[in-house]
Design an enzyme around this catalytic site. Structure first.
Site, short mmCIF file in Angstrom:
data_model
loop_
_atom_site.label_atom_id
_atom_site.label_comp_id
_atom_site.label_asym_id
_atom_site.label_seq_id
_atom_site.Cartn_x
_atom_site.Cartn_y
_atom_site.Cartn_z
N GLN A 34 25.34 47.41 41.56
CA GLN A 34 26.75 47.82 41.55
C GLN A 34 27.60 46.70 41.36
OE1 GLN A 34 28.30 48.76 45.84
NE2 GLN A 34 26.16 49.17 45.74
N ARG A 38 38.29 48.30 43.17
CA ARG A 38 39.43 49.31 44.31
C ARG A 38 40.30 49.86 43.45
NH1 ARG A 38 38.74 44.30 46.81
NH2 ARG A 38 37.91 44.55 48.79
N GLU A 100 31.01 51.08 41.55
CA GLU A 100 31.42 51.87 42.78
C GLU A 100 33.01 51.70 42.64
OE1 GLU A 100 31.72 50.42 47.27
OE2 GLU A 100 30.06 49.64 46.02
N ASN A 104 41.21 53.48 49.18
CA ASN A 104 41.66 53.41 50.53
C ASN A 104 42.73 54.30 50.41
OD1 ASN A 104 40.29 50.92 51.56
ND2 ASN A 104 41.35 49.97 49.70
N ARG A 123 43.71 33.89 38.16
CA ARG A 123 42.55 34.49 37.57
C ARG A 123 41.36 34.33 38.29
NH1 ARG A 123 43.61 35.34 31.79
NH2 ARG A 123 45.64 34.06 31.18
N HIS A 127 36.25 41.48 33.87
CA HIS A 127 36.08 42.79 32.97
C HIS A 127 34.58 43.34 33.44
CE1 HIS A 127 34.56 40.14 29.91
NE2 HIS A 127 33.62 41.12 29.63
N LYS A 157 40.12 36.93 16.96
CA LYS A 157 38.98 35.84 16.23
C LYS A 157 37.77 36.68 16.40
CE LYS A 157 41.18 31.40 16.67
NZ LYS A 157 41.11 30.18 17.32
N MET A 158 37.45 37.45 17.53
CA MET A 158 36.18 37.88 17.70
C MET A 158 36.25 39.61 17.17
SD MET A 158 34.88 36.56 21.33
CE MET A 158 33.25 36.97 21.09
N GLU A 173 35.33 45.81 28.55
CA GLU A 173 35.00 45.54 27.13
C GLU A 173 34.21 46.52 26.51
OE1 GLU A 173 32.59 41.74 24.92
OE2 GLU A 173 32.72 42.00 27.01
#
Length: 184
Positions: A34, A38, A100, A104, A123, A127, A157-158, A173
């Site tokens: 998993q 949150r 998962e 809360n 950072r 993803h 570019k991708m 993604e």
């Protein structure tokens, strides 16, 4: 003498492999079961992951004393989910690559509450990835459903992969595994 670096400045293939060890035999039955996110509002998140992405809620667990709930989702046939509680829990926690969602209690009513998705400073988490048969068809459907895009398939570019956001802003993604070789 310094080891040659690939154009990216990252590790060479050889250097990456040299950092890795062969799996200890005692780990042969381990699996990545998993990843947890949150969520602020489970109603919005469950709707998104089931209706938009086609996942199935395979287990829900409430912890009243600690005031939180867990929702496990996967790409499983709901008819395969055991009915008996203990068997259902063991089955759900033995699936590969489940999501998962942790809620809360009370966050859904708190206007100041939000979670950091890891894609802005500082950072961290980036993803999750969902493999689809056709990225363009999937994205056309996501557009029709009003899903928020970070990157459409022909942006940047991708080419041929996309990023969408869930209700909490987590990036997802969207990729076709058979087409990824042309991008990597």
């Amino acid at each position: 003498m310094a080891e040659p670096q690939p154009p990216s400045g990252g590790l060479t293939d050889e250097a990456a492999l040299s950092c890795c060890s062969d799996a200890d035999p005692s780990t042969k039955d381990f699996l990545l079961q998993q990843t947890m996110l949150r969520v602020k509002d489970p109603k919005k998140s469950l709707d998104f992951y089931t209706r938009v992405l086609g996942m199935t809620l395979i287990q829900k667990c409430d912890f009243p004393i600690m005031k939180f709930s867990l929702y496990f989702l996967a790409y499983e046939d709901k008819n395969d989910i055991p009915k008996e509680k203990d068997e259902k829990i063991a089955w759900a926690l033995s699936r590969k690559a489940t999501l998962e969602l942790t809620h809360n209690w009370g966050t859904e009513d708190d206007e100041t509450q939000s979670y950091h998705n890891g894609n802005s400073d500082p950072r961290g988490f980036g993803h999750i990835g969902i493999a689809v048969p056709d990225v363009y068809s999937a994205c056309k459907r996501f557009e029709e459903l009003g899903v928020k895009f970070v990157k459409k398939p022909d942006d940047g570019k991708m080419k041929g992969l996309a990023f969408i956001q869930d209700p909490d802003g987590y990036w997802i993604e969207i990729l076709n595994p058979n087409k990824m070789a042309t991008l990597m």
